[in-house]
Design a protein around this motif. Structure first.
Motif, PDB file in Angstrom:
ATOM      1  N   UNK A 132      -9.064  11.693   8.368  1.00  0.00           N
ATOM      2  CA  UNK A 132      -9.820  10.814   7.481  1.00  0.00           C
ATOM      3  C   UNK A 132      -8.899  10.108   6.565  1.00  0.00           C
ATOM      4  N   UNK A 133      -7.641  10.603   6.263  1.00  0.00           N
ATOM      5  CA  UNK A 133      -6.877   9.819   5.417  1.00  0.00           C
ATOM      6  C   UNK A 133      -6.330   8.787   6.459  1.00  0.00           C
ATOM      7  N   UNK A 134      -5.870   8.723   7.589  1.00  0.00           N
ATOM      8  CA  UNK A 134      -5.488   7.798   8.300  1.00  0.00           C
ATOM      9  C   UNK A 134      -6.695   6.503   8.592  1.00  0.00           C
ATOM     10  N   UNK A 135      -7.960   7.091   8.761  1.00  0.00           N
ATOM     11  CA  UNK A 135      -8.911   6.114   8.539  1.00  0.00           C
ATOM     12  C   UNK A 135      -9.122   5.274   7.511  1.00  0.00           C
ATOM     13  N   UNK A 136      -9.150   5.825   6.284  1.00  0.00           N
ATOM     14  CA  UNK A 136      -9.196   5.301   5.039  1.00  0.00           C
ATOM     15  C   UNK A 136      -8.081   4.300   4.938  1.00  0.00           C
ATOM     16  N   UNK A 137      -6.805   4.807   5.078  1.00  0.00           N
ATOM     17  CA  UNK A 137      -5.640   3.950   5.230  1.00  0.00           C
ATOM     18  C   UNK A 137      -5.727   2.593   5.880  1.00  0.00           C
ATOM     19  N   UNK A 138      -6.314   2.623   7.213  1.00  0.00           N
ATOM     20  CA  UNK A 138      -6.446   1.832   7.886  1.00  0.00           C
ATOM     21  C   UNK A 138      -7.506   0.782   7.528  1.00  0.00           C
ATOM     22  N   UNK A 168       0.758  -1.265   0.130  1.00  0.00           N
ATOM     23  CA  UNK A 168      -0.231   0.014  -0.052  1.00  0.00           C
ATOM     24  C   UNK A 168       0.849   1.089  -0.067  1.00  0.00           C
ATOM     25  N   UNK A 169       0.710   2.101  -1.019  1.00  0.00           N
ATOM     26  CA  UNK A 169       1.419   3.248  -0.905  1.00  0.00           C
ATOM     27  C   UNK A 169       1.249   4.222   0.232  1.00  0.00           C
ATOM     28  N   UNK A 170       2.489   4.476   0.850  1.00  0.00           N
ATOM     29  CA  UNK A 170       2.444   5.297   2.296  1.00  0.00           C
ATOM     30  C   UNK A 170       2.645   4.472   3.450  1.00  0.00           C
ATOM     31  N   UNK A 171       2.402   2.978   3.355  1.00  0.00           N
ATOM     32  CA  UNK A 171       2.583   2.246   4.452  1.00  0.00           C
ATOM     33  C   UNK A 171       4.297   1.297   4.326  1.00  0.00           C
ATOM     34  N   UNK A 172       4.999   1.801   4.915  1.00  0.00           N
ATOM     35  CA  UNK A 172       6.603   1.196   4.928  1.00  0.00           C
ATOM     36  C   UNK A 172       6.667   0.014   6.019  1.00  0.00           C
ATOM     37  N   UNK A 173       7.751  -0.531   6.086  1.00  0.00           N
ATOM     38  CA  UNK A 173       7.825  -1.802   7.150  1.00  0.00           C
ATOM     39  C   UNK A 173       7.797  -1.449   8.512  1.00  0.00           C
ATOM     40  N   UNK A 174       8.136  -0.107   9.031  1.00  0.00           N
ATOM     41  CA  UNK A 174       7.932   0.230  10.308  1.00  0.00           C
ATOM     42  C   UNK A 174       6.410   0.606  10.615  1.00  0.00           C
ATOM     43  N   UNK A 175       5.674   1.033   9.878  1.00  0.00           N
ATOM     44  CA  UNK A 175       4.176   1.124  10.129  1.00  0.00           C
ATOM     45  C   UNK A 175       3.490  -0.303   9.850  1.00  0.00           C
ATOM     46  N   UNK A 179      -2.011   4.182  15.944  1.00  0.00           N
ATOM     47  CA  UNK A 179      -2.517   5.507  15.474  1.00  0.00           C
ATOM     48  C   UNK A 179      -1.271   6.316  15.131  1.00  0.00           C
ATOM     49  N   UNK A 180      -0.188   6.396  16.110  1.00  0.00           N
ATOM     50  CA  UNK A 180       0.953   7.138  15.818  1.00  0.00           C
ATOM     51  C   UNK A 180       1.614   6.774  14.504  1.00  0.00           C
ATOM     52  N   UNK A 181       1.677   5.178  14.135  1.00  0.00           N
ATOM     53  CA  UNK A 181       2.301   4.976  12.930  1.00  0.00           C
ATOM     54  C   UNK A 181       1.611   5.437  11.818  1.00  0.00           C
ATOM     55  N   UNK A 182      -0.061   5.211  11.911  1.00  0.00           N
ATOM     56  CA  UNK A 182      -0.919   5.646  10.619  1.00  0.00           C
ATOM     57  C   UNK A 182      -0.611   7.358  10.559  1.00  0.00           C
ATOM     58  N   UNK A 183      -0.417   8.049  11.473  1.00  0.00           N
ATOM     59  CA  UNK A 183      -0.098   9.350  11.423  1.00  0.00           C
ATOM     60  C   UNK A 183       0.851   9.702  10.238  1.00  0.00           C
ATOM     61  N   UNK A 184       2.404   9.043  10.630  1.00  0.00           N
ATOM     62  CA  UNK A 184       3.052   9.183   9.428  1.00  0.00           C
ATOM     63  C   UNK A 184       3.081   8.585   8.115  1.00  0.00           C
ATOM     64  N   UNK A 185       2.199   7.362   8.401  1.00  0.00           N
ATOM     65  CA  UNK A 185       1.731   6.830   6.816  1.00  0.00           C
ATOM     66  C   UNK A 185       1.038   7.831   6.167  1.00  0.00           C
TER      67      UNK A 185
END
Length: 228
Positions: free
Chosen positions: A204-210, A111-118, A167-173
């Motif tokens: 809203x982007x964080x929620x969509x990504x999750x 998924x674009x935006x999610x790296x291995x740390x996230x 949630x913190x990880x998703x913020x950066x993602x």
């Protein structure tokens, strides 16, 4: 408004929030996590703690007045950075021993935006992903908007509670996804055009990504620009 009434309203909201969280956690019969996921959780938590120490030490180093203290802090920072590197290697080894965990990393990092740390943070902090609904996932992460209404009064919805680490990880993602995930870039621009505040757009982007991550894990498939 009298203080007692305001407090009662807050208590009712907190009670409703707790009820919603309890409902979100009803994911069927509980099964104890396997040894690899337990190890992953422990390692990821240790990594998060070490990164927090690094951030604190870097702040202290910037304000240190003596050369001796700066040297001491620098040595501690280098030791912590090596510690994080060893943790990263052990996390990779742990995931490599479990095909299911390896597949989850593959799906999440597609998924674009999610790296291995996230991906690690989501897997360790939300083992329910892929086995729950999108609404439940958002509630677990504290990204579901909760109404703060009382009688005729209707307040702005807000996010509350949930698990802070994912949630913190998703913020950066989400910051990255707004730039590199075409669908989420378009989604954010539409919200911006509608006059939504930047913080509301990011959440809203964080929620969509999750929700997207949860859906792909449930379907056991990689992200593609044009979903089937």
């Amino acid at each position: 408004m009298p203080a007692g009434k305001h407090r009662d309203g807050g208590d009712r909201l907190d009670a409703r929030l707790l009820a919603l969280l309890a409902a979100s956690l009803k994911l069927g019969a509980d099964t104890p996590p396997g040894p690899h996921i337990e190890a992953l959780q422990e390692l990821v938590n240790a990594r998060s703690a070490a990164k927090g120490e690094i951030t604190a030490l870097e702040s202290r180093a910037k304000t240190a007045a003596t050369a001796f203290l700066r040297g001491e802090l620098s040595r501690r920072l280098k030791n912590l950075e090596r510690h994080v590197q060893r943790l990263d290697a052990e996390i990779q080894r742990c995931i490599g021993e479990d095909p299911e965990l390896g597949r989850k990393v593959e799906i999440l990092t597609s998924i674009p935006g999610i790296g291995r740390i996230t991906a690690w943070a989501l897997m360790a902090g939300m083992d329910e992903l892929g086995r729950c609904s999108g609404k439940q996932a958002a509630m677990l992460a504290g990204l579901a908007p909760i109404a703060n209404d009382s009688g005729a009064r209707t307040d702005r919805r807000s996010i509350r509670a949930g698990r802070p680490a994912p949630r913190r990880a998703l913020y950066m993602a989400a910051l990255s996804a707004r730039r590199y995930n075409p669908a989420l870039t378009c989604f954010a621009k539409n919200l911006e055009a509608a006059g939504k505040p930047p913080k509301v757009i990011l959440v809203a982007v964080m929620r969509k990504l999750l929700v997207l991550a949860n859906c792909l894990l449930a379907q056991d498939r990689l992200w593609t620009p044009n979903p089937p």
